[in-house]
Design an enzyme around this catalytic site. Structure first.
Site, PDB file in Angstrom:
ATOM      1  N   ASP A 113       8.550 -34.996  25.240  1.00  0.00           N
ATOM      2  CA  ASP A 113       9.311 -33.757  25.091  1.00  0.00           C
ATOM      3  C   ASP A 113       9.744 -33.193  26.436  1.00  0.00           C
ATOM      4  OD1 ASP A 113       8.875 -34.066  22.449  1.00  0.00           O
ATOM      5  OD2 ASP A 113       7.493 -32.387  22.202  1.00  0.00           O
ATOM      6  N   GLN A 121      20.779 -36.651  34.349  1.00  0.00           N
ATOM      7  CA  GLN A 121      20.818 -35.207  34.560  1.00  0.00           C
ATOM      8  C   GLN A 121      19.880 -34.704  35.645  1.00  0.00           C
ATOM      9  OE1 GLN A 121      20.263 -33.252  30.851  1.00  0.00           O
ATOM     10  NE2 GLN A 121      21.148 -31.319  31.526  1.00  0.00           N
ATOM     11  N   CYS A 148      22.085 -38.870  23.183  1.00  0.00           N
ATOM     12  CA  CYS A 148      20.784 -38.195  23.164  1.00  0.00           C
ATOM     13  C   CYS A 148      21.053 -36.825  22.569  1.00  0.00           C
ATOM     14  CB  CYS A 148      20.158 -38.147  24.552  1.00  0.00           C
ATOM     15  SG  CYS A 148      21.265 -37.727  25.898  1.00  0.00           S
ATOM     16  N   SER A 149      20.733 -35.763  23.270  1.00  0.00           N
ATOM     17  CA  SER A 149      21.094 -34.440  22.779  1.00  0.00           C
ATOM     18  C   SER A 149      22.415 -33.999  23.400  1.00  0.00           C
ATOM     19  CB  SER A 149      19.992 -33.432  23.099  1.00  0.00           C
ATOM     20  OG  SER A 149      20.311 -32.156  22.601  1.00  0.00           O
ATOM     21  N   GLY A 191      24.037 -36.019  25.671  1.00  0.00           N
ATOM     22  CA  GLY A 191      24.838 -37.206  25.935  1.00  0.00           C
ATOM     23  C   GLY A 191      25.059 -37.483  27.403  1.00  0.00           C
ATOM     24  N   ILE A 192      24.141 -37.026  28.258  1.00  0.00           N
ATOM     25  CA  ILE A 192      24.294 -37.272  29.694  1.00  0.00           C
ATOM     26  C   ILE A 192      23.005 -37.760  30.354  1.00  0.00           C
ATOM     27  CG2 ILE A 192      26.214 -35.674  30.009  1.00  0.00           C
ATOM     28  CD1 ILE A 192      24.218 -33.591  30.992  1.00  0.00           C
TER      29      ILE A 192
END
Length: 926
Positions: free
Chosen positions: A820, A896, A852-853, A855-856
């Site tokens: 997480d 990121q 993913c969430s 997208g990076i």
């Protein structure tokens, strides 16, 4: 002659016993040991004993099982180079002054991962060491990291934060860093509240895990001088040898690149491997203060290389003639290596042992009054000898009311100048000659005093490097001589071009300020082959951070070297230009009519030596044995070189520094479509949008979806891996997602997140449950099966276009083992997942959809990892920063965070070292 005679009263007198008692008194010495809890323990030993005897007594007193990580350092050494007690030499030969002797018990070898330390008690000793080093300024630490470390230390000592007990100012009696800012305690208290539930052992483990990321963690420094009589620092660490000048790291020499280390008189030498693109051997030379300092540095290198790089120490010479008739030192590290120490700890460690932790004492080790300690230690009741039984670790009285402050120089970037390691062109007839006027060296504690700062500290930061001791001696200019001709006039020459002095060359030294003019033209791809760091906006000089082998920057004469400071670019002074402007100036050279880049640089002065040997072989030399990594892919030069650079960058921190400097969004790219009123609600995150130029367009009136095409070309092959990087679908964008999947002909979707993490929705479930179907606009999705393991899930689906009455089979692979928060502790599961993705896409030309969430982040990690695997298979060098740059040119902010970038870099290195992926004879497969 008899030893007994009868007195008139009928009594006897034992002369021999009295003589022995007298001799014993003369040979026994007192050793005061400053332990890591700031207590001093006195021990009595025979001065003729080996150093190992004293070490064993201290280890026995501490009841320490994992002993090989620790050592005894001389506290009253008169040099600026730390000396460790040699376990194989008599104490009397190492401690020259009169008894009592003062030594510091310290960590000698710093492990790269606290998991390697098997006992909680061993980790506690590490914790005490690092905490003390940060407090005294010996180990520099950024304020944010220092606050995190301090919060773990508070959690270890005080336990969970309690609002009723831990009132405002509850940390006022503690000192954590030099020149502690006023608001520092508030930041610690805020972080302390987040550690509820951590036991002391867990808090200390987290402390070590954070501390190991510090730049100077585990670096043992030795002071030296360069050719211009300027001070430099030579650091020895687990991965190799570092060179610092003016608080700037100038060079890193990995053990992988080092062939031999040697010294002769006051000269210390490093011989580097000859690379395929190099025509001459490289020999680096450094001046030390004296012979003993030189040998101390050499021994430190031998010990660190043996401990960290070899499976077992080298066996001693058994041949009589080889042992007694070879020149040089017979010194070898004979303790356990790291591999052996870890195994020994697993077998012998008592993981359930109970011990008492010592309360914090804000007093620093440097304030220890050794004279008072020495007087007190002569009392018999304060002594321990080897005959005493072992004890539990000593407790410490609470001295929280004490305070500690220390002057510290502020971390400031400095002009790099030229690092003169005095590596010079030298023929076999040349020799190093150094001269110095007689001088005395002030005796100091081994804990280095801080030199007076020329500027008032403003931010409370500890110094970037260990503060320098004050010294009374002064060094004269060091000269080099060739027969009767003095070479001092040549020491400022920056490059020795092997041609006659009458001929002029297009490139060469500029007589003023030791500058060098370098000219080069780009290759066929428009690249010069070097990276720079720094700039006016970063308050750092512009420094060449990397030169790729075989590129124009590497092949031009003079060669551009890593560490060179760029002064002018095509005649333009860049002193007041930002990093991005400097990069644009360099790139603009390709577009000019001449296509030539002209640099004026202040050289780093690491030059090649014509001959490998001096007039005579150095007195002492050490040729490192090859570690298993050294033999991997020896023939794949460019690939191997890139892996060496990657390993070096991970060790030194330059990998993350370069990542931080990379643009997050490509200059000139627009994102206007994502900000149109009708599209704003389709973005999961307000600040993450697709480029207009590379975004995926849907057919119809509403053509927007938060997704970009990303194409990754693999050089020297026909491979172009195609991806669509997109955000995780929202409830109202599922129709758009499946429309994109159909229109792009994609048969595989890679999902790198769970639906909910830490209570937050990361991705809507855009597919039905197994054996069920769901409609999304004109598209019907049926999930046929769902299989997997704790790390990832495979789903077989059918996508049906109701308007065209056509269906396609597709596979969704979901990775579920990403934590997480942060990144996985171990990359093994992730690498298995990437291999499955590659197997599934083999032979397919259409793009795969990765999300993913946002997208990076994780999406970028997967694309980088697969690209690196393909490059390795094609025998191509792998430069992760170039991969990230290519991705960010097509979608902003790919990868990121620095932790994600470090994770993928470590995973790439693991793939290469462990043979996860190997170079292929052909590169036709993806």
């Amino acid at each position: 002659m008899t030893a007994r005679f009868r007195l008139p009263a009928g009594r006897t007198y034992n002369v021999r016993a009295s003589e022995l008692a007298r001799d014993r008194q003369h040979t026994e010495v007192v050793c005061n040991i400053l332990l890591l809890d700031n207590t001093v323990q006195a021990f009595r030993v025979n001065k003729h004993d080996q150093g190992q005897v004293l070490l064993d007594i201290v280890f026995k007193h501490l009841d320490l099982t994992e002993r090989d990580y620790f050592g005894l350092q001389l506290a009253d050494d008169s040099t600026d180079n730390p000396r460790w007690l040699d376990p194989n030499k008599p104490i009397r030969k190492q401690l020259k002054r009169g008894s009592p002797y003062n030594l510091n018990f310290r960590v000698k070898f710093f492990v790269s991962d606290p998991n390697k330390l098997q006992e909680e008690y061993t980790r506690y000793q590490y914790f005490l060491q690092i905490k003390q080093d940060i407090l005294t300024g010996r180990l520099s630490c950024p304020c944010n990291t220092a606050a995190l470390l301090a919060s773990f230390a508070v959690q270890s000592e005080l336990g969970d934060y309690n609002q009723s007990e831990n009132l405002a100012g509850y940390l006022s009696d503690y000192s954590f860093i030099p020149n502690q800012p006023q608001d520092f305690e508030k930041e610690i208290a805020k972080l302390h509240q987040q550690h509820v539930g951590l036991s002391p052992a867990e808090a200390e483990f987290n402390y070590l895990n954070a501390a190991r990321t510090l730049e100077l963690y585990g670096v043992e420094f030795h002071y030296a001088r360069d050719q211009s009589n300027n001070e430099i620092l030579i650091g020895v660490m687990s991965g190799g040898i570092l060179i610092y000048k003016n608080r700037v790291r100038m060079n890193t020499f990995l053990w992988l690149k080092i062939v031999k280390i040697s010294f002769k008189c006051k000269q210390f030498f490093i011989q580097l491997r000859k690379e395929l693109h190099e025509s001459r051997e490289t020999l680096l030379g450094f001046n030390m203060v004296n012979y003993r300092a030189c040998k101390t540095l050499w021994k430190a290198c031998v010990e660190h290389h043996t401990f960290f790089r070899l499976d077992r120490p080298l066996p001693p010479q058994k041949n009589f003639f080889a042992h007694y008739f070879t020149l040089g030192s017979k010194f070898r590290y004979c303790g356990r290596t790291e591999v052996q120490s870890v195994q020994y700890g697993k077998e012998k460690a008592n993981k359930d042992r109970v011990f008492a932790r010592s309360p914090s004492k804000p007093l620093a080790r440097k304030l220890m009054d050794w004279e008072v300690v020495s007087r007190n230690s002569l009392s018999d009741d304060r002594l321990e000898t080897q005959s005493l039984p072992s004890r539990s670790p000593p407790g410490t009285p609470n001295h929280r009311n004490s305070s500690f402050t220390q002057e510290a120089t502020r971390v400031r970037p400095s002009s790099v100048g030229h690092l003169v390691d005095h590596v010079v062109h030298m023929s076999p007839s040349e020799d190093f000659v150094s001269q110095r006027s007689p001088s005395s060296t002030q005796a100091n504690s081994i804990v280095l005093e801080s030199s007076p700062s020329q500027e008032t500290p403003e931010d409370g930061q500890p110094p970037a490097l260990p503060p320098k001791q004050s010294k009374k001696n002064s060094w004269n200019q060091i000269h080099f001589s060739n027969s009767q001709q003095d070479l001092v006039t040549h020491t400022n020459e920056s490059f020795d071009v092997p041609s006659s002095p009458e001929k002029s060359t297009p490139n060469g030294g500029i007589p003023h300020d030791n500058l060098v003019l370098i000219k080069m033209k780009p290759d066929e791809n428009g690249r010069f082959g070097f990276n720079v760091k720094g700039g006016y906006d970063q308050k750092m000089p512009v420094i060449v951070s990397r030169v790729a082998p075989g590129t124009p920057a590497d092949l031009c004469v003079p060669r551009l070297n890593e560490g060179d400071q760029v002064v002018l670019i095509n005649g333009r002074d860049i002193a007041e230009h930002t990093h991005d402007q400097v990069v644009l100036f360099i790139k603009a050279s390709c577009e000019k009519h001449s296509g030539e880049l002209v640099l004026l640089v202040r050289p780093n002065a690491v030059y090649d030596v014509v001959e490998e040997k001096l007039e005579s072989e150095p007195d002492f030399q050490y040729i490192p044995e090859k570690a298993p990594l050294d033999s991997v892919h020896q023939d794949d030069h460019s690939l191997r070189e890139s892996m060496i650079q990657l390993a070096e960058g991970l060790i030194t921190g330059t990998v993350l520094a370069q990542f931080d400097q990379l643009y997050r969004k490509k200059p000139g790219m627009t994102m206007s479509c994502a900000k149109l009123p009708q599209n704003i609600s389709k973005n999961r995150y307000r600040d993450i949008s697709p480029y207009d130029a590379t975004r995926v367009l849907l057919k119809g009136n509403e053509d927007y979806i938060n997704a970009n095409y990303i194409n990754m070309e693999i050089p020297s092959s026909s491979i172009i891996n195609q991806y669509i990087a997109c955000q995780g679908p929202l409830p109202h964008t599922c129709k758009d997602f499946w429309q994109m999947t159909w229109e792009q002909g994609s048969s595989m979707v890679v999902m790198l997140t769970t639906q909910v993490e830490r209570g937050r929705v990361k991705c809507h479930q855009y597919w039905p449950e197994p054996s069920e179907s769901s409609s999304y606009g004109c598209y019907q999705v049926t999930c046929h099966s769902e299989e997997g393991n704790p790390a990832y899930i495979f789903r077989k689906m059918t996508l049906f276009n109701q308007e065209k009455n056509e269906s396609r089979q597709l596979t969704q692979i979901q990775y579920t083992a990403w934590p997480d928060h942060g990144v996985p502790d171990d990359s093994s599961d992730f690498l298995d997942f990437v291999c499955h993705v590659r197997d599934q896409r083999a032979g397919k030309e259409e793009p795969i959809i990765v999300h993913c969430s946002a997208g990076i982040g994780r999406t970028g990690v997967l694309i980088t990892m697969e690209t690196a695997m393909c490059l390795i298979e094609c025998n191509q060098p792998v430069y992760p920063l170039d991969i990230v740059r290519t991705m960010r040119d097509q979608r902003a902010m790919m990868i990121q965070t620095p932790s994600q970038y470090r994770f993928v870099c470590e995973a790439i290195l693991k793939v290469y070292e462990e043979g996860f992926v190997k170079p292929l004879t052909t590169s036709s497969n993806k």
